[in-house]
Enzyme design. Structure first.
Site, PDB file in Angstrom:
ATOM      1  N   HIS A   1      48.012  35.083  38.287  1.00 48.15           N
ATOM      2  CA  HIS A   1      48.243  35.005  36.618  1.00 48.15           C
ATOM      3  C   HIS A   1      49.215  36.272  36.130  1.00 48.15           C
ATOM      4  CE1 HIS A   1      44.684  32.238  36.138  1.00 48.15           C
ATOM      5  NE2 HIS A   1      44.256  32.925  37.013  1.00 48.15           N
TER       6      HIS A   1
ATOM      7  N   GLU B   1      40.942  25.131  35.730  1.00 41.46           N
ATOM      8  CA  GLU B   1      39.790  25.770  35.506  1.00 41.46           C
ATOM      9  C   GLU B   1      39.100  25.803  34.172  1.00 41.46           C
ATOM     10  OE1 GLU B   1      42.066  26.758  37.621  1.00 41.46           O
ATOM     11  OE2 GLU B   1      40.996  28.385  39.190  1.00 41.46           O
TER      12      GLU B   1
ATOM     13  N   ASP C   1      44.357  27.620  40.144  1.00 36.20           N
ATOM     14  CA  ASP C   1      44.772  28.889  40.464  1.00 36.20           C
ATOM     15  C   ASP C   1      45.493  28.736  41.560  1.00 36.20           C
ATOM     16  OD1 ASP C   1      44.103  29.504  37.795  1.00 36.20           O
ATOM     17  OD2 ASP C   1      42.662  31.011  38.099  1.00 36.20           O
TER      18      ASP C   1
ATOM     19  N   GLU D   1      40.567  31.627  45.776  1.00 41.34           N
ATOM     20  CA  GLU D   1      39.539  31.014  44.783  1.00 41.34           C
ATOM     21  C   GLU D   1      39.746  29.783  44.289  1.00 41.34           C
ATOM     22  OE1 GLU D   1      36.322  32.225  44.945  1.00 41.34           O
ATOM     23  OE2 GLU D   1      37.065  33.813  46.287  1.00 41.34           O
TER      24      GLU D   1
ATOM     25  N   TYR E   1      45.911  34.464  29.764  1.00 38.83           N
ATOM     26  CA  TYR E   1      44.554  34.612  30.376  1.00 38.83           C
ATOM     27  C   TYR E   1      43.909  35.915  31.001  1.00 38.83           C
ATOM     28  CZ  TYR E   1      40.918  33.165  33.532  1.00 38.83           C
ATOM     29  OH  TYR E   1      39.702  32.866  34.196  1.00 38.83           O
TER      30      TYR E   1
ATOM     31  N   ARG F   1      41.672  37.252  32.697  1.00 39.22           N
ATOM     32  CA  ARG F   1      40.941  37.799  34.162  1.00 39.22           C
ATOM     33  C   ARG F   1      42.306  37.646  35.017  1.00 39.22           C
ATOM     34  NH1 ARG F   1      36.095  35.274  31.889  1.00 39.22           N
ATOM     35  NH2 ARG F   1      36.773  33.145  32.332  1.00 39.22           N
TER      36      ARG F   1
ATOM     37  N   ASP G   1      45.353  30.937  44.106  1.00 44.31           N
ATOM     38  CA  ASP G   1      45.082  31.944  44.940  1.00 44.31           C
ATOM     39  C   ASP G   1      43.878  31.513  45.871  1.00 44.31           C
ATOM     40  OD1 ASP G   1      42.852  31.835  42.840  1.00 44.31           O
ATOM     41  OD2 ASP G   1      43.182  33.875  42.334  1.00 44.31           O
TER      42      ASP G   1
END
Length: 651
Positions: free
Chosen positions: A346, A7, A80, A84, A299, A301, A82
């Site tokens: 994360h 990302e 990532d 999304e 990271y 977020r 997950d």
DNA sequence: CAGTGAGCGAGCTTCCGCTTGACTT
């Protein structure tokens, strides 16, 4: 050559370093495609067909990716781990397929949830296919959010001039603020008294609270007024006291887990006074790094509280070096998330190297302070618990009718408190913090002075940014990447304003909330998102078809929209007037009915709308011209007062 | 200084979640 997609560019840089020359690591910079912001991007009557749009910047990125993939052997999608993240991989793949940029190149999906060399290289050895069920869960989530937002908002424009938007997340966040205000408005303060005595028993004096009177335990409201408090004080002054019991209890306090986005925002607000936005901006810079050494933190977020094993080892080593081996617990601490709906894609937010002590980095103000906070919290999270001793001294009158109690605590071993203590939001100050002098059981006690204090119960506090984010996270509403922007939207829509760093709902916000509660109740319920997440989990597990989820949702939602669409504005108002109550007609606190006109005293107030927006007016119009603006359209303010003035209170 | 007024109208606004620069003030 292999092409790897992640990302963010900072992550791409780090992973490139780990993988070496056979790999080109590129960043997608987010989702790459999204639904266009106009009608018809999701079409329920075409079996929920969705249109995707690549914006100009994303198109440039995708061209670069397509170019790199041309001669490559493999395309490795490493976004990532997950929902999304899976969606981003899918979007990238879809676009590349459309461009026919993938001739011959194998496609692999790879996941890692820590950016360490072992985690990354290990993950590369275990590729899998794209998980289409997870992608479908994303599609359902995305479509539902679009349908809710782009259907409800226009309904608001038509029925409530001045209102601008509604959505699955923002409307519940707004409701929290409004409901809290109603709680505060309906709160009845209650008076109570406490009696405290300075006593000594062959020792330094210390203070003890009256806890027993007339042989009965004293409850919080048992001294409701000055008279009873004074009588109690007299009784203490007249009593002969002795130490009845001294009890010492050992206790432990364990450190808090390392930071997530939510807890970082909360602590930065409490300790540094940062807004959520300011915290995230500083964290972003720390993540990107300030020099060639790369990022200073992981990271920012994230909802995960776990740490890479290498990082835990390093943390324990640094604790041993800086604080001594007795500060290192025998076992590494392992934390589990308590947040609902956590994806844990994360690690927790931590320094990339714990050895990089805050004094070794030279950063601009905000960055320095935030880095130090993160370093301390991370170190603390792996440190030994604090050991304390709580002491309770009971002091009775000889006849047993009266009882006083003193509590104190002593820190025997500070443990993690040597670096870090978690801030508190609105909690009352610790009252048992003091150290008590040594006293012997059965010793007689002398009274030096007795004071009686008046107190009043207080309503729950208004939400701050930090406490609202905390609440949203508890309810599983919103994501680490959106917490800060949720707060911004509520302010931009003028649904709320800030006063002394606290959220206060505007009338417009109250009205929108009342409207949604009345006509779209289930979509603003606090657990709507949690229930949705459960269904999305079923979709990603293959137990529920994503279109079936949407069909079911749309059936009820569409019926509710149709129902209100048929109503004229006046009918909506009639129905709303029934339900509005304290949202729009707050108790004026002077004993008058909130619905009678404060000017003529006979008219009934009700909500009306005009091209000037929503307002409250008197039924005796035009004889009585009392009005109060409730929600004005953008820029349609009558004057600087904004209609806030209470007309006619002094005729 | 008073305090917008309710069946018509042109055309505008809007969601959530993922990610950073490249514009100007």
């Amino acid at each position: 050559m292999n092409v790897v997609i992640v990302e963010s560019p900072a992550k791409a840089k780090t992973i490139n370093k780990y993988l070496g020359s056979g790999y080109t690591v590129l960043a997608s910079y987010g989702h790459v495609r999204d639904l266009p912001s106009k009608d018809g991007s999701v079409r329920p009557d075409e079996d929920f067909a969705m249109s995707w749009d690549v914006d100009a910047k994303a198109a440039k990125r995708l061209n670069e990716i397509a170019e790199a993939v041309k001669g490559a052997d493999k395309l490795i999608l490493a976004t990532d781990p997950d929902r999304e993240g899976e969606a981003i991989s899918w979007h990238v793949l879809e676009v590349l397929n459309r461009k026919k940029a993938l001739k011959g190149a194998d496609v692999e999906r790879v996941v890692f949830n820590a950016i360490t060399k072992t985690a990354v290289t290990d993950a590369m050895r275990h590729p899998r296919k794209l998980d289409m069920e997870l992608v479908e869960a994303y599609l359902a989530r995305r479509a539902l959010d679009y349908l809710v937002g782009f259907t409800l908002s226009p309904v608001l424009w038509r029925k409530l001039p001045g209102a601008r938007s509604a959505g699955r997340v923002q409307s519940v966040a707004l409701r929290l603020v409004v409901d809290r205000e109603l709680e505060i408005e309906s709160f009845k303060t209650q008076e109570y008294w406490t009696v405290e005595a300075e006593v000594s028993a062959g020792s330094d004096p210390f203070s003890a609270r009256l806890v027993k009177l007339d042989r009965k335990r004293l409850g919080k409201f048992d001294l409701p007024d000055e008279a009873s408090a004074k009588a109690a004080r007299k009784a203490v002054e007249a009593a002969t006291l002795r130490i009845a019991a001294v009890e010492k209890k050992p206790g432990r306090r364990s450190p808090p887990p390392p930071f997530t986005t939510s807890t970082l925002q909360q602590e930065a607000a409490r300790k540094l006074g940062f807004s959520a936005q300011r915290t995230m901006q500083a964290a972003q810079k720390l993540y990107e790094g300030v020099d060639e050494n790369g990022g200073l933190i992981t990271y920012m977020r994230t909802d995960g509280v776990q740490m890479a094993p290498e990082a835990i080892d390093e943390t324990r080593r640094v604790i041993g070096e800086r604080f001594g081996t007795n500060y290192v617990p025998e076992q590494a601490r392992i934390y589990k998330t308590k947040a609902k709906n956590a994806q844990e894609a994360h690690e927790a937010i931590r320094p990339t190297s714990l050895a990089r002590h805050p004094t070794m980095v030279r950063l601009d103000g905000d960055l320095q302070r935030l880095y130090e906070l993160i370093w301390r919290r991370t170190i603390a999270s792996q440190m030994e618990s604090a050991r304390i001793e709580r002491t309770t001294v009971d002091i009775d009158s000889l006849d047993g009718a009266l009882g006083l109690r003193a509590t104190g605590q002593v820190v025997l071993f500070d443990g993690y408190l040597a670096v870090y203590e978690e801030g508190r939001d609105d909690a009352a100050a610790d009252e048992d913090g003091a150290r008590l002098p040594a006293v012997a059981e059965n010793a007689s006690a002398r009274v030096h002075g007795v004071k009686a204090d008046q107190h009043f119960t207080e309503p729950p506090p208004r939400y701050s940014e930090a406490s609202l984010v905390k609440k949203l996270e508890e309810l599983g509403i919103g994501r680490p990447s959106t917490y800060a922007s949720i707060l911004t939207v509520l302010r931009e829509r003028e649904y709320v304003r800030m006063d002394k760093q606290r959220f206060i709902p505007e009338d417009k916000g109250r009205l929108v909330t009342a409207f949604l509660e009345q006509f779209f109740e289930r979509y603003v319920e606090y657990d709507f998102t949690a229930a949705l997440e459960e269904k999305l989990d079923k979709v990603s597990a293959g137990d529920l078809d994503w279109k079936e989820l949407l069909r079911e949702f749309w059936r009820d939602f569409h019926a509710a929209v149709e129902g209100i669409g048929d109503l004229r504005v006046t009918q909506v108002l009639d129905s709303l007037n029934e339900a509005l109550g304290p949202h729009i007609f707050p108790d004026r606190g002077d004993g008058t009915d909130p619905r009678t006109c404060p000017v003529c005293g006979t008219g009934q107030l009700s909500l009306k709308v005009s091209r000037f927006g929503a307002f409250v007016g008197c039924s005796n119009y035009p004889e009585c011209r009392y009005t109060r603006a409730v929600a004005a359209p953008e820029g349609g303010e009558a004057d600087a007062d904004g209609g806030d003035r209470e007309l006619g209170l002094d005729p």
